[in-house]
Design a protein around this motif. Structure first.
Motif, PDB file in Angstrom:
ATOM      1  N   TRP A   5      19.908  49.294 -42.691  1.00 56.21           N
ATOM      2  CA  TRP A   5      20.560  50.258 -41.802  1.00 56.21           C
ATOM      3  C   TRP A   5      22.065  49.999 -41.787  1.00 56.21           C
ATOM      4  CZ3 TRP A   5      19.103  54.465 -38.993  1.00 56.21           C
ATOM      5  CH2 TRP A   5      17.725  54.708 -38.849  1.00 56.21           C
ATOM      6  N   ILE A   6      22.846  51.068 -41.888  1.00 59.07           N
ATOM      7  CA  ILE A   6      24.291  50.994 -41.685  1.00 59.07           C
ATOM      8  C   ILE A   6      24.631  51.934 -40.538  1.00 59.07           C
ATOM      9  CG2 ILE A   6      26.576  51.198 -42.727  1.00 59.07           C
ATOM     10  CD1 ILE A   6      25.192  51.042 -45.480  1.00 59.07           C
ATOM     11  N   LEU A   7      25.217  51.380 -39.491  1.00 58.87           N
ATOM     12  CA  LEU A   7      25.571  52.138 -38.297  1.00 58.87           C
ATOM     13  C   LEU A   7      27.083  52.330 -38.261  1.00 58.87           C
ATOM     14  CD1 LEU A   7      23.315  50.129 -35.820  1.00 58.87           C
ATOM     15  CD2 LEU A   7      22.760  52.309 -36.954  1.00 58.87           C
ATOM     16  N   PHE A   8      27.522  53.538 -38.031  1.00 60.37           N
ATOM     17  CA  PHE A   8      28.945  53.861 -38.048  1.00 60.37           C
ATOM     18  C   PHE A   8      29.424  54.319 -36.670  1.00 60.37           C
ATOM     19  CE2 PHE A   8      27.461  54.654 -42.364  1.00 60.37           C
ATOM     20  CZ  PHE A   8      28.436  54.049 -43.138  1.00 60.37           C
ATOM     21  N   ASP A   9      30.640  53.932 -36.339  1.00 59.25           N
ATOM     22  CA  ASP A   9      31.381  54.616 -35.289  1.00 59.25           C
ATOM     23  C   ASP A   9      31.743  55.997 -35.833  1.00 59.25           C
ATOM     24  OD1 ASP A   9      33.116  54.971 -32.963  1.00 59.25           O
ATOM     25  OD2 ASP A   9      34.767  54.629 -34.376  1.00 59.25           O
ATOM     26  N   ALA A  10      32.134  56.920 -34.949  1.00 56.12           N
ATOM     27  CA  ALA A  10      32.487  58.269 -35.397  1.00 56.12           C
ATOM     28  C   ALA A  10      34.005  58.456 -35.531  1.00 56.12           C
ATOM     29  CB  ALA A  10      31.893  59.316 -34.459  1.00 56.12           C
ATOM     30  N   ASP A  11      34.717  58.404 -34.400  1.00 59.09           N
ATOM     31  CA  ASP A  11      36.143  58.741 -34.390  1.00 59.09           C
ATOM     32  C   ASP A  11      36.988  57.673 -35.065  1.00 59.09           C
ATOM     33  OD1 ASP A  11      35.571  61.062 -32.986  1.00 59.09           O
ATOM     34  OD2 ASP A  11      35.751  60.065 -31.050  1.00 59.09           O
ATOM     35  N   GLU A  12      37.778  58.083 -36.031  1.00 59.04           N
ATOM     36  CA  GLU A  12      38.665  57.228 -36.830  1.00 59.04           C
ATOM     37  C   GLU A  12      37.901  56.227 -37.695  1.00 59.04           C
ATOM     38  OE1 GLU A  12      41.579  57.945 -37.416  1.00 59.04           O
ATOM     39  OE2 GLU A  12      42.071  59.310 -35.795  1.00 59.04           O
ATOM     40  N   THR A  13      36.590  56.442 -37.816  1.00 56.06           N
ATOM     41  CA  THR A  13      35.790  55.696 -38.794  1.00 56.06           C
ATOM     42  C   THR A  13      35.218  56.680 -39.808  1.00 56.06           C
ATOM     43  OG1 THR A  13      35.256  53.946 -37.216  1.00 56.06           O
ATOM     44  CG2 THR A  13      33.813  54.161 -39.134  1.00 56.06           C
ATOM     45  N   LEU A  14      34.449  57.658 -39.304  1.00 60.61           N
ATOM     46  CA  LEU A  14      33.968  58.740 -40.172  1.00 60.61           C
ATOM     47  C   LEU A  14      34.917  59.926 -40.174  1.00 60.61           C
ATOM     48  CD1 LEU A  14      30.201  58.718 -39.124  1.00 60.61           C
ATOM     49  CD2 LEU A  14      31.081  58.095 -41.385  1.00 60.61           C
ATOM     50  N   PHE A  15      35.455  60.243 -38.991  1.00 58.33           N
ATOM     51  CA  PHE A  15      36.268  61.448 -38.826  1.00 58.33           C
ATOM     52  C   PHE A  15      37.652  61.103 -38.280  1.00 58.33           C
ATOM     53  CE2 PHE A  15      31.824  62.624 -38.025  1.00 58.33           C
ATOM     54  CZ  PHE A  15      31.651  63.630 -38.965  1.00 58.33           C
ATOM     55  N   SER A  16      38.648  61.869 -38.731  1.00 63.77           N
ATOM     56  CA  SER A  16      39.956  61.775 -38.099  1.00 63.77           C
ATOM     57  C   SER A  16      39.817  62.256 -36.657  1.00 63.77           C
ATOM     58  CB  SER A  16      40.968  62.653 -38.839  1.00 63.77           C
ATOM     59  OG  SER A  16      40.615  64.021 -38.698  1.00 63.77           O
ATOM     60  N   PHE A  17      40.675  61.751 -35.790  1.00 65.18           N
ATOM     61  CA  PHE A  17      40.630  62.196 -34.393  1.00 65.18           C
ATOM     62  C   PHE A  17      42.073  62.409 -33.946  1.00 65.18           C
ATOM     63  CE2 PHE A  17      40.105  61.946 -29.794  1.00 65.18           C
ATOM     64  CZ  PHE A  17      38.935  62.663 -29.602  1.00 65.18           C
ATOM     65  N   ASP A  18      42.604  63.579 -34.249  1.00 67.30           N
ATOM     66  CA  ASP A  18      43.988  63.904 -33.913  1.00 67.30           C
ATOM     67  C   ASP A  18      44.015  64.615 -32.565  1.00 67.30           C
ATOM     68  OD1 ASP A  18      46.602  64.792 -33.727  1.00 67.30           O
ATOM     69  OD2 ASP A  18      46.760  65.350 -35.834  1.00 67.30           O
ATOM     70  N   ALA A  19      44.059  63.812 -31.511  1.00 68.26           N
ATOM     71  CA  ALA A  19      43.990  64.381 -30.163  1.00 68.26           C
ATOM     72  C   ALA A  19      45.169  65.304 -29.879  1.00 68.26           C
ATOM     73  CB  ALA A  19      43.935  63.263 -29.127  1.00 68.26           C
TER      74      ALA A  19
END
Length: 224
Positions: A5-19
């Motif tokens: 199993w590989i578990l990922f964070d989402a924001d700024e790991t998989l996806f950019s998060f330009d607030a």
């Protein structure tokens, strides 16, 4: 592949998060010119709220609404409505980081993939669908639904249960936030990969198994 199993964070790991881009788009729809100065003011409120949320001191609802209290008063729009509009704008703004579209499908051939995010329900599923990445992830765990946020070990234990309680020595947590993703993985007893694109300093007491500076590094660690 040494991991099941590989578990990922989402924001700024998989996806950019330009607030800033998301806020600018959201406020433009309300005929407001949202400036860098406005963003700096917003962050003075927003950043401490995220720390309180990760520390379990406030709820997801409090975080999402309290960050918009000032603008709610200015525009006479409820904080909840402003938050809804913001997350909808972010779903359009957030795109996979460089390498993600190519490497995630490769990883999915060798291990089961999951997401553990301190983000919010409204954004996660629509973003996966819009980027065509839904099918690569066997589970998505969202702190807003679970009621606890990383680095609390409880959100990891919840994830392990959903995954069928895999051997922890064969689970890897990948994330950009050392204080939540890597410390959380440390607390949960699994290997960790810190995606440190910007050369940030490692907080005291946090120990990643690997450090990557790009998704190309992640690919090298896991597939070569």
């Amino acid at each position: 592949m040494q991991y099941d199993w590989i578990l990922f964070d989402a924001d700024e790991t998989l996806f950019s998060f330009d607030a800033y881009a998301g806020l600018k788009a959201m406020f433009a729809a309300l005929d407001v010119d949202f400036t860098p100065e406005d963003f700096a003011e917003y962050q003075l409120v927003n950043k401490p709220l995220w720390v309180q949320y990760q520390d379990g001191e406030i709820s997801a609802k409090q975080l999402q609404e309290d960050r918009f209290n000032v603008w709610s008063d200015r525009l006479n729009i409820s904080p909840a409505e402003l938050n809804r509009r913001f997350l909808d704008a972010m779903a359009d703004v957030c795109q996979p980081l460089e390498g993600v579209r190519d490497i995630v499908p490769e990883l999915a051939k060798h291990a089961k993939l999951g997401i553990i995010t301190n983000g919010f329900v409204q954004l996660q599923q629509i973003r996966l669908e819009r980027t065509g990445m839904t099918d690569y992830f066997d589970l998505v765990v969202i702190s807003e639904e679970v009621g606890v946020a990383k680095p609390d070990v409880a959100i990891f234990e919840h994830t392990f249960a959903l995954a069928g309680n895999p051997d922890k020595s064969r689970v890897l947590m990948v994330g950009d936030n050392a204080a939540s993703d890597i410390l959380g993985g440390n607390n949960a007893g699994v290997d960790t990969c810190w995606l440190n694109v910007d050369g940030k300093a490692l907080p005291e007491g946090v120990t990643p198994t690997y450090t990557a500076t790009s998704w190309a590094d992640i690919k090298t660690f896991l597939l070569n």
